[in-house]
Design an enzyme around this catalytic site. Structure first.
Site, PDB file in Angstrom:
ATOM      1  N   LYS A  66       0.141 -29.152 -13.151  1.00  0.00           N
ATOM      2  CA  LYS A  66      -1.108 -29.119 -13.926  1.00  0.00           C
ATOM      3  C   LYS A  66      -1.371 -27.772 -14.574  1.00  0.00           C
ATOM      4  O   LYS A  66      -2.165 -27.663 -15.500  1.00  0.00           O
ATOM      5  CB  LYS A  66      -2.282 -29.514 -13.036  1.00  0.00           C
ATOM      6  CG  LYS A  66      -2.525 -28.592 -11.868  1.00  0.00           C
ATOM      7  CD  LYS A  66      -3.730 -29.077 -11.076  1.00  0.00           C
ATOM      8  CE  LYS A  66      -3.988 -28.149  -9.904  1.00  0.00           C
ATOM      9  NZ  LYS A  66      -5.233 -28.389  -9.225  1.00  0.00           N
ATOM     10  N   LYS A  98       4.639  -7.969  -7.489  1.00  0.00           N
ATOM     11  CA  LYS A  98       5.767  -7.034  -7.413  1.00  0.00           C
ATOM     12  C   LYS A  98       5.882  -6.203  -8.696  1.00  0.00           C
ATOM     13  O   LYS A  98       6.326  -5.049  -8.660  1.00  0.00           O
ATOM     14  CB  LYS A  98       7.080  -7.769  -7.129  1.00  0.00           C
ATOM     15  CG  LYS A  98       7.393  -7.846  -5.655  1.00  0.00           C
ATOM     16  CD  LYS A  98       6.605  -8.889  -4.916  1.00  0.00           C
ATOM     17  CE  LYS A  98       5.666  -8.425  -3.884  1.00  0.00           C
ATOM     18  NZ  LYS A  98       4.871  -9.496  -3.261  1.00  0.00           N
ATOM     19  N   SER A 101      -0.838 -23.845  -1.954  1.00  0.00           N
ATOM     20  CA  SER A 101      -1.998 -23.344  -1.219  1.00  0.00           C
ATOM     21  C   SER A 101      -2.924 -22.585  -2.162  1.00  0.00           C
ATOM     22  O   SER A 101      -2.550 -22.275  -3.290  1.00  0.00           O
ATOM     23  CB  SER A 101      -1.512 -22.387  -0.127  1.00  0.00           C
ATOM     24  OG  SER A 101      -0.845 -21.289  -0.718  1.00  0.00           O
ATOM     25  N   GLY A 135      -6.229  -7.549   6.833  1.00  0.00           N
ATOM     26  CA  GLY A 135      -5.100  -6.613   6.911  1.00  0.00           C
ATOM     27  C   GLY A 135      -3.762  -7.322   6.973  1.00  0.00           C
ATOM     28  O   GLY A 135      -2.867  -6.919   7.718  1.00  0.00           O
ATOM     29  N   ILE A 168      -0.840  -9.733   1.818  1.00  0.00           N
ATOM     30  CA  ILE A 168      -1.371  -9.688   0.445  1.00  0.00           C
ATOM     31  C   ILE A 168      -2.386  -8.562   0.293  1.00  0.00           C
ATOM     32  O   ILE A 168      -2.356  -7.793  -0.677  1.00  0.00           O
ATOM     33  CB  ILE A 168      -1.975 -11.065   0.059  1.00  0.00           C
ATOM     34  CG1 ILE A 168      -0.847 -12.100  -0.037  1.00  0.00           C
ATOM     35  CG2 ILE A 168      -2.751 -10.988  -1.250  1.00  0.00           C
ATOM     36  CD1 ILE A 168      -1.305 -13.524  -0.306  1.00  0.00           C
ATOM     37  N   GLY A 169      -3.276  -8.398   1.283  1.00  0.00           N
ATOM     38  CA  GLY A 169      -4.286  -7.337   1.225  1.00  0.00           C
ATOM     39  C   GLY A 169      -3.651  -5.953   1.206  1.00  0.00           C
ATOM     40  O   GLY A 169      -4.097  -5.071   0.456  1.00  0.00           O
ATOM     41  N   ASP A 181       4.064 -24.475   1.113  1.00  0.00           N
ATOM     42  CA  ASP A 181       2.812 -23.976   1.712  1.00  0.00           C
ATOM     43  C   ASP A 181       1.907 -25.094   2.205  1.00  0.00           C
ATOM     44  O   ASP A 181       1.033 -24.854   3.037  1.00  0.00           O
ATOM     45  CB  ASP A 181       2.019 -23.168   0.667  1.00  0.00           C
ATOM     46  CG  ASP A 181       2.508 -21.733   0.538  1.00  0.00           C
ATOM     47  OD1 ASP A 181       3.581 -21.419   1.083  1.00  0.00           O
ATOM     48  OD2 ASP A 181       1.799 -20.936  -0.116  1.00  0.00           O
ATOM     49  N   LEU A 191       5.633 -18.731   2.556  1.00  0.00           N
ATOM     50  CA  LEU A 191       6.543 -17.842   1.841  1.00  0.00           C
ATOM     51  C   LEU A 191       7.331 -18.638   0.822  1.00  0.00           C
ATOM     52  O   LEU A 191       7.716 -19.786   1.068  1.00  0.00           O
ATOM     53  CB  LEU A 191       7.522 -17.193   2.830  1.00  0.00           C
ATOM     54  CG  LEU A 191       6.906 -16.194   3.818  1.00  0.00           C
ATOM     55  CD1 LEU A 191       7.900 -15.841   4.903  1.00  0.00           C
ATOM     56  CD2 LEU A 191       6.433 -14.945   3.084  1.00  0.00           C
ATOM     57  N   HIS A 210      28.928   4.771   3.555  1.00  0.00           N
ATOM     58  CA  HIS A 210      28.216   6.028   3.762  1.00  0.00           C
ATOM     59  C   HIS A 210      28.087   6.774   2.440  1.00  0.00           C
ATOM     60  O   HIS A 210      29.052   6.838   1.698  1.00  0.00           O
ATOM     61  CB  HIS A 210      28.975   6.909   4.758  1.00  0.00           C
ATOM     62  CG  HIS A 210      28.329   8.246   4.931  1.00  0.00           C
ATOM     63  ND1 HIS A 210      27.188   8.421   5.671  1.00  0.00           N
ATOM     64  CD2 HIS A 210      28.638   9.474   4.420  1.00  0.00           C
ATOM     65  CE1 HIS A 210      26.826   9.696   5.631  1.00  0.00           C
ATOM     66  NE2 HIS A 210      27.685  10.352   4.875  1.00  0.00           N
TER      67      HIS A 210
END
Ligand code: FAD
Length: 463
Positions: free
Chosen positions: A35, A52, A142, A178, A181-182, A310, A317, A442
Protein backbone atom coordinates in the site's frame (compact mmCIF):
# COMPACT_ATOMS: atom_id res chain seq x y z
CA UNK A 1 -12.93 -12.30 -10.46
CA UNK A 2 -9.49 -10.88 -11.41
CA UNK A 3 -6.26 -12.76 -12.09
CA UNK A 4 -5.25 -15.76 -9.93
CA UNK A 5 -1.85 -16.62 -8.44
CA UNK A 6 0.03 -19.42 -6.69
CA UNK A 7 1.13 -17.03 -3.95
CA UNK A 8 0.00 -13.58 -2.87
CA UNK A 9 2.32 -11.91 -0.37
CA UNK A 10 0.80 -9.00 1.58
CA UNK A 11 3.49 -6.43 2.40
CA UNK A 12 6.67 -5.64 0.46
CA UNK A 13 9.14 -5.21 3.34
CA UNK A 14 12.29 -7.34 3.53
CA UNK A 15 10.18 -10.34 4.57
CA UNK A 16 7.55 -9.94 1.86
CA UNK A 17 9.62 -8.83 -1.11
CA UNK A 18 12.32 -11.46 -0.54
CA UNK A 19 9.65 -14.13 -0.15
CA UNK A 20 8.01 -13.00 -3.42
CA UNK A 21 11.32 -13.14 -5.30
CA UNK A 22 12.26 -16.59 -3.92
CA UNK A 23 8.79 -18.00 -4.69
CA UNK A 24 9.08 -16.66 -8.26
CA UNK A 25 12.58 -18.18 -8.59
CA UNK A 26 11.00 -21.51 -7.62
CA UNK A 27 8.54 -21.27 -10.51
CA UNK A 28 5.44 -19.97 -8.75
CA UNK A 29 3.15 -17.25 -10.13
CA UNK A 30 3.51 -14.52 -7.52
CA UNK A 31 1.93 -11.20 -6.61
CA UNK A 32 2.96 -8.88 -3.79
CA UNK A 33 0.51 -6.34 -2.37
CA UNK A 34 1.96 -3.08 -1.05
CA UNK A 35 0.00 0.00 0.00
CA UNK A 36 3.01 2.30 0.38
CA UNK A 37 3.98 4.28 -2.75
CA UNK A 38 7.33 2.48 -2.87
CA UNK A 39 8.50 -1.09 -2.21
CA UNK A 40 10.89 -2.15 0.56
CA UNK A 41 8.69 -1.70 3.65
CA UNK A 42 9.74 -0.13 6.92
CA UNK A 43 13.34 -1.21 6.41
CA UNK A 44 14.09 0.55 3.14
CA UNK A 45 11.74 3.54 3.51
CA UNK A 46 11.71 4.58 7.18
CA UNK A 47 13.99 2.11 9.01
CA UNK A 48 17.32 0.42 8.44
CA UNK A 49 18.42 2.27 5.31
CA UNK A 50 17.58 5.93 6.06
CA UNK A 51 18.85 5.53 9.64
CA UNK A 52 22.14 4.11 8.39
CA UNK A 53 22.46 6.93 5.85
CA UNK A 54 22.11 9.53 8.65
CA UNK A 55 24.38 7.52 10.96
CA UNK A 56 27.07 7.57 8.26
CA UNK A 57 26.68 11.30 7.53
CA UNK A 58 26.67 12.28 11.19
CA UNK A 59 29.67 10.02 11.86
CA UNK A 60 31.58 11.77 9.06
CA UNK A 61 30.64 15.14 10.58
CA UNK A 62 31.80 14.10 14.04
CA UNK A 63 35.05 12.72 12.64
CA UNK A 64 35.74 16.00 10.85
CA UNK A 65 34.77 18.07 13.89
CA UNK A 66 36.63 16.16 16.57
CA UNK A 67 38.99 13.52 15.25
CA UNK A 68 40.60 14.67 11.99
CA UNK A 69 42.93 16.95 13.99
CA UNK A 70 44.42 13.85 15.72
CA UNK A 71 45.54 12.71 12.26
CA UNK A 72 47.05 16.08 11.47
CA UNK A 73 44.18 17.11 9.19
CA UNK A 74 42.72 20.58 9.51
CA UNK A 75 39.36 21.37 7.90
CA UNK A 76 39.02 25.05 8.78
CA UNK A 77 35.50 26.25 9.51
CA UNK A 78 33.22 23.20 9.57
CA UNK A 79 29.63 23.71 8.42
CA UNK A 80 26.53 21.55 8.57
CA UNK A 81 24.10 21.54 5.66
CA UNK A 82 21.32 19.47 7.17
CA UNK A 83 19.06 19.91 4.15
CA UNK A 84 21.76 18.34 1.93
CA UNK A 85 22.32 15.55 4.46
CA UNK A 86 18.58 14.77 4.43
CA UNK A 87 18.49 14.96 0.63
CA UNK A 88 21.36 12.47 0.41
CA UNK A 89 19.44 10.14 2.73
CA UNK A 90 16.48 10.44 0.34
CA UNK A 91 18.72 9.54 -2.61
CA UNK A 92 20.00 6.45 -0.80
CA UNK A 93 16.44 5.35 0.01
CA UNK A 94 15.31 6.10 -3.56
CA UNK A 95 18.02 3.94 -5.10
CA UNK A 96 17.20 1.04 -2.78
CA UNK A 97 13.43 1.06 -3.29
CA UNK A 98 13.85 1.33 -7.08
CA UNK A 99 16.19 -1.64 -6.83
CA UNK A 100 13.37 -3.77 -5.40
CA UNK A 101 11.04 -2.63 -8.19
CA UNK A 102 13.67 -3.74 -10.70
CA UNK A 103 13.98 -7.12 -8.96
CA UNK A 104 10.19 -7.60 -9.11
CA UNK A 105 10.23 -6.96 -12.87
CA UNK A 106 13.23 -9.24 -13.38
CA UNK A 107 11.53 -12.09 -11.48
CA UNK A 108 8.07 -11.41 -12.94
CA UNK A 109 6.50 -10.63 -9.56
CA UNK A 110 3.29 -8.60 -9.99
CA UNK A 111 3.03 -5.59 -7.67
CA UNK A 112 -0.62 -5.14 -6.67
CA UNK A 113 -0.72 -1.50 -5.54
CA UNK A 114 -2.96 -0.71 -2.59
CA UNK A 115 -4.02 -2.17 0.75
CA UNK A 116 -4.69 -5.90 0.75
CA UNK A 117 -7.52 -7.53 2.71
CA UNK A 118 -8.10 -11.25 3.12
CA UNK A 119 -11.77 -11.81 2.37
CA UNK A 120 -11.57 -15.61 2.70
CA UNK A 121 -8.83 -18.25 2.57
CA UNK A 122 -7.49 -18.05 -1.00
CA UNK A 123 -8.99 -14.61 -1.69
CA UNK A 124 -7.33 -11.21 -1.36
CA UNK A 125 -9.04 -7.93 -2.17
CA UNK A 126 -6.97 -4.97 -3.36
CA UNK A 127 -8.56 -1.66 -4.39
CA UNK A 128 -11.94 -3.28 -5.06
CA UNK A 129 -10.58 -6.19 -7.13
CA UNK A 130 -10.50 -9.72 -5.71
CA UNK A 131 -7.60 -12.02 -6.59
CA UNK A 132 -7.58 -15.80 -6.09
CA UNK A 133 -4.50 -17.54 -4.81
CA UNK A 134 -3.44 -20.96 -3.57
CA UNK A 135 -1.44 -19.43 -0.70
CA UNK A 136 -1.45 -16.13 1.19
CA UNK A 137 1.60 -14.88 3.05
CA UNK A 138 1.07 -12.14 5.63
CA UNK A 139 4.18 -9.93 5.81
CA UNK A 140 2.64 -6.68 7.04
CA UNK A 141 5.40 -5.86 9.52
CA UNK A 142 5.15 -3.57 12.51
CA UNK A 143 4.74 0.04 13.62
CA UNK A 144 5.90 2.11 16.61
CA UNK A 145 4.37 1.20 19.95
CA UNK A 146 2.42 4.07 21.55
CA UNK A 147 2.81 5.31 25.16
CA UNK A 148 -0.16 6.53 27.19
CA UNK A 149 0.05 10.25 27.85
CA UNK A 150 2.63 10.89 25.10
CA UNK A 151 0.83 11.92 21.92
CA UNK A 152 2.91 11.67 18.75
CA UNK A 153 2.57 14.54 16.23
CA UNK A 154 5.80 13.71 14.30
CA UNK A 155 7.01 17.31 14.86
CA UNK A 156 7.60 17.91 18.58
CA UNK A 157 6.92 14.34 19.72
CA UNK A 158 8.19 11.98 17.06
CA UNK A 159 8.58 8.28 16.39
CA UNK A 160 11.64 7.07 14.51
CA UNK A 161 9.88 8.17 11.30
CA UNK A 162 9.77 11.82 12.41
CA UNK A 163 13.25 11.61 13.97
CA UNK A 164 14.62 10.74 10.52
CA UNK A 165 13.02 13.86 9.02
CA UNK A 166 13.94 16.67 11.45
CA UNK A 167 14.74 19.87 9.57
CA UNK A 168 16.66 21.45 12.45
CA UNK A 169 19.03 20.00 15.03
CA UNK A 170 17.05 20.06 18.30
CA UNK A 171 18.61 21.87 21.27
CA UNK A 172 17.57 19.09 23.64
CA UNK A 173 16.35 15.74 22.33
CA UNK A 174 14.83 13.42 24.91
CA UNK A 175 14.62 9.81 23.82
CA UNK A 176 12.10 7.61 25.59
CA UNK A 177 13.53 4.07 25.43
CA UNK A 178 17.11 2.81 25.61
CA UNK A 179 16.78 0.21 22.86
CA UNK A 180 18.47 -0.04 19.48
CA UNK A 181 16.40 2.54 17.57
CA UNK A 182 16.52 5.17 20.36
CA UNK A 183 20.29 4.84 20.75
CA UNK A 184 21.01 4.93 17.02
CA UNK A 185 18.88 8.01 16.37
CA UNK A 186 19.99 9.62 19.65
CA UNK A 187 23.58 9.20 18.42
CA UNK A 188 22.77 10.83 15.07
CA UNK A 189 21.39 14.00 16.67
CA UNK A 190 24.05 14.15 19.41
CA UNK A 191 26.78 14.04 16.75
CA UNK A 192 25.06 16.88 14.91
CA UNK A 193 25.01 19.04 18.06
CA UNK A 194 21.91 18.16 20.13
CA UNK A 195 22.03 17.57 23.86
CA UNK A 196 20.56 14.07 24.21
CA UNK A 197 18.93 12.48 27.27
CA UNK A 198 17.72 8.87 27.17
CA UNK A 199 15.03 7.83 29.64
CA UNK A 200 14.76 4.07 30.16
CA UNK A 201 12.39 2.10 32.39
CA UNK A 202 14.84 -0.74 33.07
CA UNK A 203 18.17 -0.46 34.90
CA UNK A 204 20.10 -1.14 31.67
CA UNK A 205 20.24 -0.38 27.95
CA UNK A 206 19.59 -2.70 24.97
CA UNK A 207 17.48 -5.29 26.83
CA UNK A 208 18.18 -8.84 25.68
CA UNK A 209 21.82 -8.17 24.84
CA UNK A 210 24.65 -9.41 27.10
CA UNK A 211 24.60 -7.48 30.39
CA UNK A 212 28.35 -6.82 30.57
CA UNK A 213 28.38 -5.45 27.02
CA UNK A 214 25.33 -3.28 27.81
CA UNK A 215 27.08 -1.77 30.86
CA UNK A 216 30.24 -0.99 28.88
CA UNK A 217 28.14 0.40 26.02
CA UNK A 218 26.41 2.77 28.45
CA UNK A 219 29.83 4.00 29.67
CA UNK A 220 31.05 4.62 26.11
CA UNK A 221 27.89 6.51 25.10
CA UNK A 222 28.03 8.55 28.34
CA UNK A 223 31.64 9.46 27.54
CA UNK A 224 30.38 10.71 24.16
CA UNK A 225 27.94 13.00 25.97
CA UNK A 226 24.60 11.16 25.98
CA UNK A 227 22.89 11.44 29.39
CA UNK A 228 20.99 8.46 30.78
CA UNK A 229 18.12 8.33 33.20
CA UNK A 230 17.61 4.65 33.91
CA UNK A 231 14.92 3.06 36.11
CA UNK A 232 12.63 5.93 35.16
CA UNK A 233 9.26 6.14 33.46
CA UNK A 234 7.60 8.92 31.50
CA UNK A 235 4.02 9.35 32.64
CA UNK A 236 2.93 12.34 30.58
CA UNK A 237 3.94 14.96 28.02
CA UNK A 238 2.69 18.52 27.68
CA UNK A 239 3.36 20.40 24.48
CA UNK A 240 4.00 24.13 24.51
CA UNK A 241 5.21 26.74 22.01
CA UNK A 242 8.80 26.35 23.13
CA UNK A 243 8.97 22.59 23.56
CA UNK A 244 7.62 19.63 25.47
CA UNK A 245 7.55 19.09 29.23
CA UNK A 246 7.77 15.46 30.27
CA UNK A 247 6.64 14.11 33.63
CA UNK A 248 9.19 11.50 34.72
CA UNK A 249 8.93 9.21 37.75
CA UNK A 250 11.20 6.56 39.20
CA UNK A 251 10.19 3.20 37.68
CA UNK A 252 9.37 1.85 41.14
CA UNK A 253 7.15 4.85 41.86
CA UNK A 254 7.91 8.05 43.76
CA UNK A 255 8.08 11.78 43.19
CA UNK A 256 7.74 12.95 39.60
CA UNK A 257 10.11 15.50 38.08
CA UNK A 258 9.78 17.59 34.94
CA UNK A 259 12.18 17.37 32.01
CA UNK A 260 12.02 19.88 29.19
CA UNK A 261 12.78 18.91 25.61
CA UNK A 262 12.72 20.60 22.23
CA UNK A 263 11.92 17.28 20.59
CA UNK A 264 10.89 13.97 22.17
CA UNK A 265 11.60 10.70 20.38
CA UNK A 266 9.26 7.91 21.45
CA UNK A 267 11.17 4.66 20.90
CA UNK A 268 9.81 2.11 23.36
CA UNK A 269 9.51 -0.69 20.82
CA UNK A 270 7.39 -1.81 17.91
CA UNK A 271 4.16 -3.76 17.67
CA UNK A 272 2.86 -6.09 14.98
CA UNK A 273 0.76 -4.38 12.31
CA UNK A 274 -2.39 -6.18 11.13
CA UNK A 275 -4.83 -3.29 10.71
CA UNK A 276 -7.40 -3.67 7.96
CA UNK A 277 -6.12 -7.12 6.96
CA UNK A 278 -9.41 -8.84 7.77
CA UNK A 279 -7.80 -11.44 10.03
CA UNK A 280 -10.92 -11.68 12.22
CA UNK A 281 -13.15 -12.53 9.29
CA UNK A 282 -10.60 -15.01 7.92
CA UNK A 283 -10.33 -16.61 11.39
CA UNK A 284 -6.54 -16.15 11.69
CA UNK A 285 -5.46 -16.44 15.35
CA UNK A 286 -3.19 -13.93 17.09
CA UNK A 287 -1.11 -14.57 20.21
CA UNK A 288 -1.33 -12.69 23.53
CA UNK A 289 0.88 -9.89 22.13
CA UNK A 290 -1.13 -9.38 18.97
CA UNK A 291 1.32 -11.26 16.72
CA UNK A 292 0.07 -13.68 14.07
CA UNK A 293 0.41 -17.16 15.54
CA UNK A 294 2.35 -19.59 13.34
CA UNK A 295 3.75 -23.12 13.65
CA UNK A 296 7.33 -24.19 12.87
CA UNK A 297 6.50 -23.95 9.14
CA UNK A 298 5.09 -20.39 9.31
CA UNK A 299 1.53 -21.74 8.86
CA UNK A 300 -1.29 -19.98 10.69
CA UNK A 301 -4.30 -21.89 12.02
CA UNK A 302 -6.06 -21.32 8.65
CA UNK A 303 -4.89 -23.67 5.88
CA UNK A 304 -3.18 -21.80 3.03
CA UNK A 305 -2.41 -18.70 5.12
CA UNK A 306 1.17 -18.15 6.36
CA UNK A 307 2.96 -15.29 8.13
CA UNK A 308 6.56 -14.06 8.41
CA UNK A 309 8.67 -11.14 9.65
CA UNK A 310 7.87 -8.54 12.31
CA UNK A 311 4.21 -9.57 12.38
CA UNK A 312 5.11 -12.94 14.00
CA UNK A 313 7.15 -13.75 17.12
CA UNK A 314 10.94 -13.35 17.24
CA UNK A 315 13.40 -10.50 16.91
CA UNK A 316 12.08 -7.60 14.81
CA UNK A 317 14.98 -7.55 12.37
CA UNK A 318 15.10 -7.23 8.60
CA UNK A 319 17.42 -10.21 8.05
CA UNK A 320 15.23 -12.44 10.27
CA UNK A 321 12.23 -11.45 8.12
CA UNK A 322 14.23 -12.21 4.94
CA UNK A 323 15.29 -15.65 6.15
CA UNK A 324 11.68 -16.46 7.00
CA UNK A 325 10.58 -15.21 3.57
CA UNK A 326 13.00 -17.57 1.84
CA UNK A 327 12.10 -20.47 4.14
CA UNK A 328 8.33 -20.21 3.62
CA UNK A 329 8.72 -19.93 -0.18
CA UNK A 330 10.85 -23.09 -0.16
CA UNK A 331 8.36 -24.91 2.06
CA UNK A 332 5.56 -24.03 -0.40
CA UNK A 333 7.73 -25.46 -3.19
CA UNK A 334 8.03 -28.75 -1.27
CA UNK A 335 11.57 -28.05 -0.06
CA UNK A 336 12.88 -27.99 3.51
CA UNK A 337 12.98 -24.25 4.25
CA UNK A 338 14.32 -23.60 7.73
CA UNK A 339 15.53 -20.73 9.91
CA UNK A 340 18.15 -21.29 12.62
CA UNK A 341 17.01 -18.86 15.31
CA UNK A 342 20.16 -19.57 17.37
CA UNK A 343 22.25 -17.88 14.71
CA UNK A 344 20.55 -14.52 14.05
CA UNK A 345 22.85 -11.57 14.70
CA UNK A 346 21.63 -8.30 16.18
CA UNK A 347 23.56 -5.08 15.59
CA UNK A 348 23.39 -1.54 17.01
CA UNK A 349 24.93 0.75 14.40
CA UNK A 350 26.30 3.38 16.76
CA UNK A 351 30.04 4.02 16.95
CA UNK A 352 31.42 1.85 18.35
CA UNK A 353 28.90 -0.72 17.18
CA UNK A 354 27.41 -3.48 19.29
CA UNK A 355 26.85 -6.90 17.76
CA UNK A 356 25.50 -10.01 19.31
CA UNK A 357 24.57 -13.58 18.37
CA UNK A 358 23.30 -16.58 20.32
CA UNK A 359 23.28 -17.00 24.08
CA UNK A 360 24.21 -14.32 26.62
CA UNK A 361 25.72 -15.00 30.04
CA UNK A 362 22.27 -14.28 31.49
CA UNK A 363 20.45 -16.84 29.30
CA UNK A 364 23.12 -19.50 29.90
CA UNK A 365 22.91 -19.01 33.68
CA UNK A 366 19.14 -19.18 33.54
CA UNK A 367 19.31 -22.46 31.58
CA UNK A 368 21.94 -23.86 33.96
CA UNK A 369 24.42 -24.40 31.09
CA UNK A 370 28.07 -24.58 32.16
CA UNK A 371 30.14 -22.25 29.96
CA UNK A 372 33.56 -20.69 29.48
CA UNK A 373 34.23 -17.04 28.56
CA UNK A 374 36.99 -15.64 26.35
CA UNK A 375 37.44 -11.86 26.06
CA UNK A 376 39.80 -9.60 24.19
CA UNK A 377 39.89 -5.78 24.29
CA UNK A 378 40.35 -3.58 21.21
CA UNK A 379 43.02 -1.61 23.12
CA UNK A 380 45.30 -4.60 22.41
CA UNK A 381 44.44 -4.79 18.70
CA UNK A 382 46.94 -3.09 16.38
CA UNK A 383 44.43 -2.15 13.69
CA UNK A 384 42.02 -0.59 16.22
CA UNK A 385 44.91 1.48 17.56
CA UNK A 386 45.86 2.59 14.03
CA UNK A 387 42.23 3.58 13.46
CA UNK A 388 42.14 5.41 16.81
CA UNK A 389 39.07 3.52 17.97
CA UNK A 390 39.90 1.23 20.86
CA UNK A 391 36.70 1.26 22.94
CA UNK A 392 35.18 -2.16 23.55
CA UNK A 393 35.99 -5.86 23.42
CA UNK A 394 35.06 -9.21 21.90
CA UNK A 395 33.45 -11.80 24.16
CA UNK A 396 32.90 -15.43 23.21
CA UNK A 397 30.83 -17.87 25.26
CA UNK A 398 31.56 -21.57 24.71
CA UNK A 399 30.18 -24.76 26.23
CA UNK A 400 32.38 -25.81 29.16
CA UNK A 401 32.44 -29.48 28.14
CA UNK A 402 32.38 -29.46 24.35
CA UNK A 403 33.92 -25.99 23.64
CA UNK A 404 31.13 -25.35 21.09
CA UNK A 405 30.49 -21.62 20.54
CA UNK A 406 27.13 -20.76 22.12
CA UNK A 407 27.16 -16.97 21.92
CA UNK A 408 29.30 -14.02 20.92
CA UNK A 409 29.11 -10.34 21.78
CA UNK A 410 31.18 -7.49 20.42
CA UNK A 411 31.36 -3.84 21.39
CA UNK A 412 33.79 -2.16 19.07
CA UNK A 413 34.65 -0.74 15.65
CA UNK A 414 32.73 -2.50 12.87
CA UNK A 415 31.31 -5.04 15.33
CA UNK A 416 28.40 -5.61 12.92
CA UNK A 417 30.80 -6.93 10.29
CA UNK A 418 33.03 -8.81 12.72
CA UNK A 419 30.12 -10.79 14.18
CA UNK A 420 29.57 -12.61 10.84
CA UNK A 421 32.49 -14.93 11.54
CA UNK A 422 30.95 -15.98 14.84
CA UNK A 423 27.48 -16.37 13.32
CA UNK A 424 29.11 -18.79 10.89
CA UNK A 425 30.83 -20.57 13.79
CA UNK A 426 27.46 -21.10 15.50
CA UNK A 427 25.79 -22.13 12.22
CA UNK A 428 28.50 -24.73 11.57
CA UNK A 429 28.59 -25.93 15.20
CA UNK A 430 32.24 -24.83 15.50
CA UNK A 431 34.21 -24.86 18.74
CA UNK A 432 36.13 -21.85 20.11
CA UNK A 433 39.26 -23.85 19.27
CA UNK A 434 38.15 -24.02 15.59
CA UNK A 435 37.86 -20.20 15.48
CA UNK A 436 41.18 -19.79 17.32
CA UNK A 437 43.00 -21.95 14.75
CA UNK A 438 41.79 -19.97 11.72
CA UNK A 439 44.49 -17.74 10.21
CA UNK A 440 43.31 -14.11 10.47
CA UNK A 441 44.90 -11.35 8.38
CA UNK A 442 47.17 -8.91 10.16
CA UNK A 443 46.61 -6.16 11.04
CA UNK A 444 42.83 -6.58 11.11
CA UNK A 445 40.06 -6.02 13.61
CA UNK A 446 39.17 -9.69 13.12
CA UNK A 447 42.30 -10.64 15.02
CA UNK A 448 40.42 -9.58 18.17
CA UNK A 449 37.90 -12.35 17.40
CA UNK A 450 40.69 -14.92 17.09
CA UNK A 451 42.26 -13.69 20.34
CA UNK A 452 38.92 -13.90 22.20
CA UNK A 453 38.57 -17.48 20.91
CA UNK A 454 42.09 -18.23 22.19
CA UNK A 455 41.15 -16.58 25.50
CA UNK A 456 38.33 -19.12 25.96
CA UNK A 457 41.15 -21.60 26.63
CA UNK A 458 43.22 -19.04 28.57
CA UNK A 459 45.83 -18.65 25.82
CA UNK A 460 45.36 -15.27 24.17
CA UNK A 461 48.69 -14.18 22.71
CA UNK A 462 48.55 -10.40 22.77
CA UNK A 463 47.40 -9.63 26.29
C1 FAD B 1 14.32 3.36 12.51
C2 FAD B 1 14.45 1.88 12.30
C3 FAD B 1 15.70 1.33 12.09
C4 FAD B 1 15.84 -0.03 11.88
N1 FAD B 1 17.08 -0.53 11.66
C5 FAD B 1 17.25 -1.86 11.46
C6 FAD B 1 18.52 -2.39 11.18
O1 FAD B 1 19.52 -1.67 11.13
N2 FAD B 1 18.63 -3.72 10.97
C7 FAD B 1 17.54 -4.54 11.02
O2 FAD B 1 17.68 -5.75 10.83
N3 FAD B 1 16.30 -4.06 11.28
C8 FAD B 1 16.13 -2.74 11.49
N4 FAD B 1 14.88 -2.24 11.71
C9 FAD B 1 13.74 -3.20 11.76
C10 FAD B 1 13.31 -3.58 10.34
O3 FAD B 1 12.95 -2.42 9.64
C11 FAD B 1 12.14 -4.56 10.42
O4 FAD B 1 12.50 -5.67 11.21
C12 FAD B 1 11.77 -5.05 9.02
O5 FAD B 1 11.42 -3.99 8.18
C13 FAD B 1 10.60 -6.04 9.11
O6 FAD B 1 10.30 -6.47 7.82
P1 FAD B 1 8.84 -6.99 7.43
O7 FAD B 1 8.95 -7.40 6.02
O8 FAD B 1 8.38 -7.95 8.43
O9 FAD B 1 7.89 -5.72 7.57
P2 FAD B 1 7.97 -4.20 7.10
O10 FAD B 1 9.31 -3.83 6.65
O11 FAD B 1 7.36 -3.41 8.21
O12 FAD B 1 7.05 -4.16 5.82
C14 FAD B 1 5.68 -4.35 5.87
C15 FAD B 1 5.03 -3.69 4.69
O13 FAD B 1 3.69 -4.12 4.62
C16 FAD B 1 2.89 -3.06 4.15
N5 FAD B 1 1.51 -3.33 4.55
C17 FAD B 1 1.00 -3.45 5.80
N6 FAD B 1 -0.30 -3.80 5.75
C18 FAD B 1 -0.62 -3.88 4.44
C19 FAD B 1 -1.80 -4.20 3.73
N7 FAD B 1 -2.93 -4.56 4.37
N8 FAD B 1 -1.76 -4.19 2.39
C20 FAD B 1 -0.63 -3.85 1.71
N9 FAD B 1 0.52 -3.55 2.33
C21 FAD B 1 0.53 -3.57 3.66
C22 FAD B 1 3.49 -1.84 4.84
O14 FAD B 1 3.16 -0.66 4.12
C23 FAD B 1 4.97 -2.17 4.78
O15 FAD B 1 5.58 -1.60 3.65
C24 FAD B 1 14.69 -0.87 11.91
C25 FAD B 1 13.42 -0.33 12.10
C26 FAD B 1 13.30 1.03 12.30
C27 FAD B 1 11.92 1.60 12.50
Amino acid sequence: MSESFDVIVIGAGPGGYVCAIRAAQLGMKVACVEKRATLGGTCLNIGCIPSKALLQSSENYEEAAHHFADHGIGVGQLTLDLARMQARKGEVVGANVKGVEFLFKKNKVTWLKGAGRITAPGKVEVEGATYETKNIIIATGSDSAPLKGVEVDEKQIVTSTGALELEKVPGHLVVIGGGVIGLELGSVWRRLGAEVTVIEFLDRLVPGMDGEIAKQFERVLSKQGIKFKLKSKVTGATKGKDGVTLAVEPAAGGTAEEIKADVVLLAIGRRPYVEGLGLDAAGVALDERGRVKVDGHFATNVPGIYAIGDVIAGPMLAHKAEEEGVAVAEILAGQHGHVNYAAIPGVVYTWPEVASVGETEETLKEAGTAYKVGKFPFTANGRARAMGTTDGFVKILADKETDRVLGAHILGPDAGTLIAELVMAIEFGASAEDVARICHAHPSLNEAVKEAALAVDGRALHI
